[in-house]
Scaffold this active site. Structure first.
Site, PDB file in Angstrom:
ATOM      1  N   LYS A 164       0.711  -1.153  -0.124  1.00  0.00           N
ATOM      2  CA  LYS A 164      -0.088   0.116   0.063  1.00  0.00           C
ATOM      3  C   LYS A 164       0.777   1.145  -0.141  1.00  0.00           C
ATOM      4  O   LYS A 164       0.705   2.106  -0.966  1.00  0.00           O
ATOM      5  CB  LYS A 164      -0.985  -0.048   1.130  1.00  0.00           C
ATOM      6  CG  LYS A 164      -1.641   1.176   1.530  1.00  0.00           C
ATOM      7  CD  LYS A 164      -2.350   1.086   2.809  1.00  0.00           C
ATOM      8  CE  LYS A 164      -1.785   1.606   4.070  1.00  0.00           C
ATOM      9  NZ  LYS A 164      -1.304   2.854   4.388  1.00  0.00           N
ATOM     10  N   ASN A 165       1.951   1.365   1.026  1.00  0.00           N
ATOM     11  CA  ASN A 165       2.501   2.578   1.139  1.00  0.00           C
ATOM     12  C   ASN A 165       3.629   2.549  -0.070  1.00  0.00           C
ATOM     13  O   ASN A 165       4.120   3.701  -0.064  1.00  0.00           O
ATOM     14  CB  ASN A 165       3.256   2.452   2.693  1.00  0.00           C
ATOM     15  CG  ASN A 165       2.230   2.818   3.766  1.00  0.00           C
ATOM     16  OD1 ASN A 165       1.118   2.995   3.246  1.00  0.00           O
ATOM     17  ND2 ASN A 165       2.577   2.260   5.026  1.00  0.00           N
ATOM     18  N   ARG A 208      -3.948  10.665   4.615  1.00  0.00           N
ATOM     19  CA  ARG A 208      -2.706  11.623   4.966  1.00  0.00           C
ATOM     20  C   ARG A 208      -1.787  11.377   3.600  1.00  0.00           C
ATOM     21  O   ARG A 208      -1.128  12.392   3.226  1.00  0.00           O
ATOM     22  CB  ARG A 208      -2.092  11.142   6.019  1.00  0.00           C
ATOM     23  CG  ARG A 208      -0.811  11.760   6.217  1.00  0.00           C
ATOM     24  CD  ARG A 208       0.129  11.393   7.410  1.00  0.00           C
ATOM     25  NE  ARG A 208       1.373  11.697   7.409  1.00  0.00           N
ATOM     26  CZ  ARG A 208       1.798  13.260   7.780  1.00  0.00           C
ATOM     27  NH1 ARG A 208       0.822  13.852   8.105  1.00  0.00           N
ATOM     28  NH2 ARG A 208       2.844  13.466   7.895  1.00  0.00           N
ATOM     29  N   CYS A 250      -4.342  12.480  13.036  1.00  0.00           N
ATOM     30  CA  CYS A 250      -5.323  11.174  12.829  1.00  0.00           C
ATOM     31  C   CYS A 250      -5.235  10.756  14.325  1.00  0.00           C
ATOM     32  O   CYS A 250      -4.642  11.209  15.267  1.00  0.00           O
ATOM     33  CB  CYS A 250      -4.862  10.292  11.636  1.00  0.00           C
ATOM     34  SG  CYS A 250      -3.148   9.789  12.167  1.00  0.00           S
ATOM     35  N   ARG A 268       0.771  14.289  13.186  1.00  0.00           N
ATOM     36  CA  ARG A 268       1.256  13.902  11.819  1.00  0.00           C
ATOM     37  C   ARG A 268       1.603  15.482  11.295  1.00  0.00           C
ATOM     38  O   ARG A 268       1.170  15.918  10.037  1.00  0.00           O
ATOM     39  CB  ARG A 268       0.145  13.409  10.943  1.00  0.00           C
ATOM     40  CG  ARG A 268      -0.592  12.125  11.662  1.00  0.00           C
ATOM     41  CD  ARG A 268       0.631  11.050  11.836  1.00  0.00           C
ATOM     42  NE  ARG A 268       1.068  10.379  10.702  1.00  0.00           N
ATOM     43  CZ  ARG A 268       0.546   9.322  10.016  1.00  0.00           C
ATOM     44  NH1 ARG A 268      -0.635   8.780  10.239  1.00  0.00           N
ATOM     45  NH2 ARG A 268       0.920   8.824   8.822  1.00  0.00           N
ATOM     46  N   VAL A 301       3.517  18.496   9.056  1.00  0.00           N
ATOM     47  CA  VAL A 301       4.318  18.380   7.518  1.00  0.00           C
ATOM     48  C   VAL A 301       5.443  19.390   7.317  1.00  0.00           C
ATOM     49  O   VAL A 301       5.717  19.480   6.237  1.00  0.00           O
ATOM     50  CB  VAL A 301       3.090  18.471   6.654  1.00  0.00           C
ATOM     51  CG1 VAL A 301       2.279  17.186   6.455  1.00  0.00           C
ATOM     52  CG2 VAL A 301       2.530  19.831   6.946  1.00  0.00           C
ATOM     53  N   ASP A 302       5.882  19.803   8.537  1.00  0.00           N
ATOM     54  CA  ASP A 302       6.893  20.895   8.493  1.00  0.00           C
ATOM     55  C   ASP A 302       8.100  20.442   7.830  1.00  0.00           C
ATOM     56  O   ASP A 302       8.729  21.106   6.826  1.00  0.00           O
ATOM     57  CB  ASP A 302       7.223  21.256   9.775  1.00  0.00           C
ATOM     58  CG  ASP A 302       7.588  20.100  10.850  1.00  0.00           C
ATOM     59  OD1 ASP A 302       7.046  19.128  10.675  1.00  0.00           O
ATOM     60  OD2 ASP A 302       8.715  20.124  11.313  1.00  0.00           O
ATOM     61  N   ASP A 326       4.652   0.161  12.318  1.00  0.00           N
ATOM     62  CA  ASP A 326       3.363  -0.195  11.634  1.00  0.00           C
ATOM     63  C   ASP A 326       3.127  -1.617  12.049  1.00  0.00           C
ATOM     64  O   ASP A 326       2.104  -2.253  11.643  1.00  0.00           O
ATOM     65  CB  ASP A 326       3.250   0.007  10.036  1.00  0.00           C
ATOM     66  CG  ASP A 326       3.128   1.321   9.599  1.00  0.00           C
ATOM     67  OD1 ASP A 326       3.333   1.542   8.590  1.00  0.00           O
ATOM     68  OD2 ASP A 326       2.898   2.180  10.501  1.00  0.00           O
ATOM     69  N   ILE A 370       8.124   6.309  17.125  1.00  0.00           N
ATOM     70  CA  ILE A 370       7.800   7.179  16.048  1.00  0.00           C
ATOM     71  C   ILE A 370       6.566   8.076  16.110  1.00  0.00           C
ATOM     72  O   ILE A 370       6.783   9.315  15.778  1.00  0.00           O
ATOM     73  CB  ILE A 370       7.688   6.311  14.887  1.00  0.00           C
ATOM     74  CG1 ILE A 370       8.590   5.383  14.634  1.00  0.00           C
ATOM     75  CG2 ILE A 370       7.110   7.142  13.771  1.00  0.00           C
ATOM     76  CD1 ILE A 370      10.112   5.806  14.208  1.00  0.00           C
ATOM     77  N   ARG A 410      -8.700  -0.389   4.338  1.00  0.00           N
ATOM     78  CA  ARG A 410      -7.707   0.629   4.037  1.00  0.00           C
ATOM     79  C   ARG A 410      -6.312  -0.072   3.711  1.00  0.00           C
ATOM     80  O   ARG A 410      -5.809   0.281   2.659  1.00  0.00           O
ATOM     81  CB  ARG A 410      -7.772   1.602   5.007  1.00  0.00           C
ATOM     82  CG  ARG A 410      -8.690   2.535   5.242  1.00  0.00           C
ATOM     83  CD  ARG A 410      -8.307   3.584   6.052  1.00  0.00           C
ATOM     84  NE  ARG A 410      -7.112   4.487   5.464  1.00  0.00           N
ATOM     85  CZ  ARG A 410      -6.639   5.554   6.065  1.00  0.00           C
ATOM     86  NH1 ARG A 410      -7.016   6.275   7.100  1.00  0.00           N
ATOM     87  NH2 ARG A 410      -5.582   6.134   5.472  1.00  0.00           N
TER      88      ARG A 410
END
Ligand code: EPZ
Length: 420
Positions: free
Chosen positions: A22-23, A93, A117, A122, A124-125, A307, A329, A399
């Site tokens: 998926k990723n 995301r 989430c 999460r 995004v900087d 994960d 993480i 998902r």
């Protein structure tokens, strides 16, 4: 909303074919924006996240065709819209991965901030800082990032303070069309990034350092189309491996080579599980194994993957002793703990550390899923629990896990999906 019902206690046995990652697929789909020629992807997993990304790319003007159930043709000849809408981005995301390619291709992109989430803020900087270094002008307006580079992006040196999979992917994709050379240091090294680099190189990108934390990119004026096979999903692989372990089963898994020689497999060995890699993948034998307690700390690849943390915790609830799990993480990735406790698990949380005291058995219960990996941890617990476990809100599962109940039933699990 569907539910999944499991009658636990059956040791899994049989073969599981692991689907495409998926990723990796999500980043590969975003990379189609970089070229006016078609990008063909094979071994695409059948997941709702893939459908969401297809919808997002379609909203930008790409033509997305399912050539068959596992192949996509993505044609970005006409970009008719440069805005990624909040309604789509908030659902997934990974939508934020269109920012770099869109900016590099069009010189402009307006992408909704993904928002937080269940597992964390999460931020995004790191994505934005990388694009700024490549010469983008950025502003935040009404929950959107507006990025512009009317004369194109310029190669730069990008030093990430921490490893970020998504920020590394956005930076690499943007740099492939920047003028000149880009060097990215402290890049994340997840296999999905290697897969993206392999595909970009087939599209004509000039990239060195695949698999290392320093990536060098010589920008090109344009990229070509290509055909690429998505690597297999190491997180799905690890999930089914743990399902075999907790049920003391014996299964063989195809694909997932990326998980070999990593911290994850070392930990499986420490638990006393026997495994052997073969040309197709890995054979696991946990029959009659008293699972040993272990200490786990999640880290960027090749460390123990965050994960797989929830799935490992579910498995360790039945180990012979106390295990320790440190989630390094994400700040809030213990949503599975209250639900596992309702099944009889003994878990104590101290900040980002979970102490898991092994119990003799779990007891089935109605439980609720909260995010993708927490959901599948409940499936794993249910497979070993005495009695019936009913997992609600399984849309989270869909998902990231293709046909999970079919794959498990084929290995003997008493599992079914019901409309609720
Ligand atoms: C990717 O998310 C994966 N998603 C996640 O998988 C995975 O858990 C994560 O990498 C870590 O391996 C996809 O690939 C689509 P990060 P990503 O940027 O890129 C912080 C799943 O279950 N950070 O590597 O969003 C961040 O908060 C999903 O399949 C910043 O502070 O993760 C986190 O603490 C869940 N600023 C850490 O870095 C930023 O700009 C690592 O996040 C970006 C990230």
């Amino acid at each position: 909303m569907d539910s999944i019902i499991i009658e636990g206690g059956v040791p899994l046995s049989g073969k599981v074919k692991i689907s495409g990652a998926k990723n990796s697929c999500l980043a590969l789909m975003a990379s189609a924006i970089l070229t006016e020629a078609p990008l063909n992807l094979n071994n695409v997993p059948k997941l709702s996240d893939i459908a969401t990304m297809s919808t997002l790319l379609g909203s930008l003007g790409l033509e997305v065709q399912n050539k068959d159930s596992r192949s996509l043709c993505l044609d970005a000849r006409n970009i008719s819209n440069r805005k990624a809408h909040y309604d789509i981005v908030r659902k997934m995301r990974a939508s934020f991965l269109v920012l770099g390619p869109l900016l590099a291709r069009e010189g402009y992109a307006k992408v909704s901030l993904p928002g937080g989430c269940a597992i964390g803020a999460r931020a995004v900087d790191l994505h934005l800082e990388a694009l700024r270094k490549l010469g983008a002008k950025l502003k935040l307006e009404n929950g959107y990032v507006i990025a512009s580079a009317p004369s194109g992006l310029i190669g730069a040196e990008i030093d990430f303070p921490i490893k970020s999979v998504g920020a590394t992917e956005n930076a690499i994709m943007a740099a492939t069309l920047a003028k000149g050379r880009t060097i990215i240091r402290n890049a994340a090294r997840e296999p999905e990034i290697g897969d993206l680099i392999d595909c970009l190189k087939k599209m004509g990108a000039e990239i060195k350092g695949r698999g290392s934390s320093t990536i060098e990119i010589e920008g090109k004026h344009r990229l070509n189309g290509s055909t690429h096979e998505v690597i297999s999903d190491r997180i799905e692989f690890g999930t089914y491996l743990l399902a075999a372990v907790i049920t003391k089963g014996k299964i063989s898994l195809t694909g997932g080579q990326e998980i070999l020689n990593t911290e994850f497999l070392k930990k499986i060995g420490e638990m006393g599980v026997r495994y052997k890699s073969d040309s197709e993948g890995l054979a696991i034998d946990a029959t009659n194994t008293d699972l040993q307690p272990i200490k786990v700390t999640t880290e960027p690849y090749p460390g123990f993957p965050t994960d797989l943390q929830a799935q490992m915790m579910a498995t360790l609830t039945l180990a012979k002793g106390e295990s320790e799990i440190n989630e390094n993480i994400f700040e809030n990735r213990f949503m599975h703990v209250p639900e596992l406790s309702r099944m009889g698990a003994k878990i104590k949380l101290e900040g980002t550390c979970a102490m898991v005291e092994g119990v003799d058995h779990l007891v089935g219960a109605p439980v609720m899923a909260t995010d993708l990996r927490a959901s599948v941890a409940l499936v794993i617990a249910g497979l070993a629990a005495k009695g019936e476990t009913r997992i609600n809100r399984v849309y989270h599962l869909d998902r990231g896990y293709e046909n999970i109940e079919t794959k498990l039933a084929q290995c003997g699990a008493q599992i079914k999906r019901v409309q609720s």
